[in-house]
Design an enzyme around this catalytic site. Structure first.
Site, short mmCIF file in Angstrom:
data_model
loop_
_atom_site.label_atom_id
_atom_site.label_comp_id
_atom_site.label_asym_id
_atom_site.label_seq_id
_atom_site.Cartn_x
_atom_site.Cartn_y
_atom_site.Cartn_z
N ALA A 128 15.32 23.46 15.26
CA ALA A 128 14.11 24.29 15.36
C ALA A 128 13.74 24.92 14.03
O ALA A 128 14.33 25.93 13.62
CB ALA A 128 14.30 25.37 16.43
N GLU A 131 6.94 25.82 13.10
CA GLU A 131 6.29 26.94 13.77
C GLU A 131 4.78 26.71 13.82
O GLU A 131 4.26 25.83 13.11
CB GLU A 131 6.61 28.26 13.05
CG GLU A 131 8.09 28.60 13.02
CD GLU A 131 8.37 29.93 12.33
OE1 GLU A 131 7.40 30.63 11.97
OE2 GLU A 131 9.56 30.26 12.16
N GLY A 135 4.14 23.95 9.61
CA GLY A 135 4.43 22.56 9.96
C GLY A 135 4.94 21.84 8.73
O GLY A 135 6.13 21.86 8.42
N GLN A 280 -10.50 -18.09 12.50
CA GLN A 280 -10.00 -17.51 11.26
C GLN A 280 -9.80 -15.99 11.36
O GLN A 280 -8.85 -15.43 10.79
CB GLN A 280 -10.97 -17.82 10.12
CG GLN A 280 -10.44 -17.44 8.75
CD GLN A 280 -11.44 -17.74 7.65
OE1 GLN A 280 -12.48 -17.10 7.54
NE2 GLN A 280 -11.13 -18.74 6.82
N GLN A 337 -6.43 -5.36 19.35
CA GLN A 337 -7.74 -6.01 19.18
C GLN A 337 -7.67 -7.48 19.58
O GLN A 337 -8.58 -8.00 20.24
CB GLN A 337 -8.19 -5.88 17.72
CG GLN A 337 -9.60 -6.37 17.46
CD GLN A 337 -10.65 -5.42 18.03
OE1 GLN A 337 -10.35 -4.28 18.36
NE2 GLN A 337 -11.88 -5.90 18.14
N GLU A 364 8.39 14.72 11.10
CA GLU A 364 9.38 14.65 10.01
C GLU A 364 8.75 14.26 8.68
O GLU A 364 9.31 13.52 7.88
CB GLU A 364 10.52 13.69 10.38
CG GLU A 364 11.35 14.20 11.54
CD GLU A 364 12.61 13.40 11.77
OE1 GLU A 364 13.15 12.85 10.80
OE2 GLU A 364 13.04 13.32 12.93
#
Length: 390
Positions: A128, A131, A135, A280, A337, A364
């Site tokens: 932890a 906050e 970040g 293509q 797609q 992270e």
């Protein structure tokens, strides 16, 4: 001479992991999708436990855990190879026998209470530091810990904490000296849930359910400091650095599987009387995906190799994470797609992957933070372009 081949041991480790994924995890995919559509965890805890025990029976336990604690103590490159294979499925699974790398800073009593039970799976931790106002800027944390006799009193809020809903103790980074800040004023604490902190789940666009942790004058004994007072920021960076190359490692496996799905669909789906793979536009999407996959693979393996050499991994891990996580996002988008409308439905796993991998560009270390690290190293002369060849 540069040798890009894997050792026989690495080939065996990769093959064993791939077979485990194929036989034990991939068959669970439809059930995971069904459960998640119903708002349930993809895999029940008992199932995860059984899978971990099965993996342990053939030696896969504690990938990074030192041998003295019953682990495999694998190299970073070996861990990257294994993580890539796990990435070939979206079934949420990790091998057991692990503990946060900074838990090895525990003293003897703390090892008995926290480290050993975490490795064995009896206890669950969470880390932890993030906050609401801190970040990417981890130096901006405001959660405080003030000394009161033989205890520390922690007050503040942490957010987007992975595993925070399930953990029975948290490794909390708090400010113990506001003037020193991150340069000696942050301290890490081992805080049991029974001490009074609470957690609230955060609903996201993916399957991850992080938590907000609330600390309202939570009292912690003075001997629950992890490491030394003021060492918290150093430990936090060590924890964050560990995951940098492993996140894009998982992306390598996801890319491989997604491209396989695209190739299969392109060869079997027909429009206007011929397979769409004859077009293509489809060929180029598949080609670009393959090129970017291979580029990402070598960046990730190089970053892991840097860790194994004992060199500072920040620059190379930042490159690997930035390129690797963006690659898997581009590949997922192309593959969706190629599948057209079906790719957008929950009948296929593609949209599920599409949502999951989007997180990898954020947690992270965001894309922007990786670019900051890379550019700063170059602009300040810490690194030269192509320095690994010099």
């Amino acid at each position: 001479m540069v040798d890009f081949s894997l050792t026989e041991e690495q080939q065996a480790i990769r093959a064993t992991t791939r077979e485990f994924v194929r036989r034990e995890l991939m068959p669970l995919e439809n059930e995971v999708l069904r459960r998640e559509r119903e708002g349930l965890p993809g895999v029940e805890p008992d199932v995860v436990k059984a899978l971990r025990e099965k993996a342990k029976s053939f030696g896969f336990w504690g990938l990074s855990t030192p041998e003295e604690y019953g682990g495999m103590d694998l190299s970073a490159v070996d861990q990257a190879l294994i993580t890539s294979e796990l990435g070939r499925t979206f079934v949420p699974f990790s091998f057991g026998g692990e503990a946060d790398n900074i838990l090895y800073e525990c003293n003897e009593e703390q090892r008995k209470e926290y480290l050993l039970p975490t490795i064995s799976g009896e206890r669950r931790s969470c880390f932890a530091i993030t906050e609401p106002g801190a970040g990417s800027d981890t130096r901006a944390i405001r959660t405080t810990a003030r000394r009161d006799g033989d205890e520390w009193v922690i007050r503040g809020e942490k957010t987007f904490i992975t595993g925070g809903n399930e953990a029975d103790f948290a490794i909390v980074i708090a400010v113990t000296d506001g003037e020193l800040g991150s340069k000696g004023g942050f301290t890490a604490f081992l805080v049991d849930r029974e001490r009074g902190w609470t957690s609230d789940p955060i609903v996201t666009m993916g399957q991850a359910v992080p938590a907000t942790l609330n600390f309202d004058d939570v009292r912690v004994p003075a001997d629950h400091v992890l490491g030394e007072i003021g060492q918290g920021y150093e430990l936090a960076m060590r924890w964050i650095m560990k995951g940098r190359f492993l996140i894009p490692s998982r992306g390598i496996g996801a890319c491989e599987r997604l491209i396989e799905l695209a190739v299969e669909h392109a060869n079997s789906r027909e429009t206007f009387g011929r397979a769409i793979g004859d077009n293509q536009a489809i060929q180029w999407m598949i080609a670009d995906s393959e090129v970017e996959l291979e580029a990402a693979r070598w960046l990730v393996l190089y970053a892991a190799w840097v860790v194994d050499q004992g060199r500072h991994p920040q620059h190379d891990s930042a490159i690997a994470k930035l390129y690797g996580t963006n690659t898997v996002n581009r590949v997922a988008d192309r593959v969706l797609q190629i599948h057209g409308g079906m790719g957008y439905t929950k009948e296929l796993p593609i949209e599920r992957w599409f949502r999951e991998v989007r997180l990898w560009r954020i947690f992270e270390g965001t894309d922007e933070m990786q670019r900051l690290i890379i550019s700063r190293d170059l602009l300040r002369g810490y690194r030269k372009p192509g320095a690994h060849f010099h």
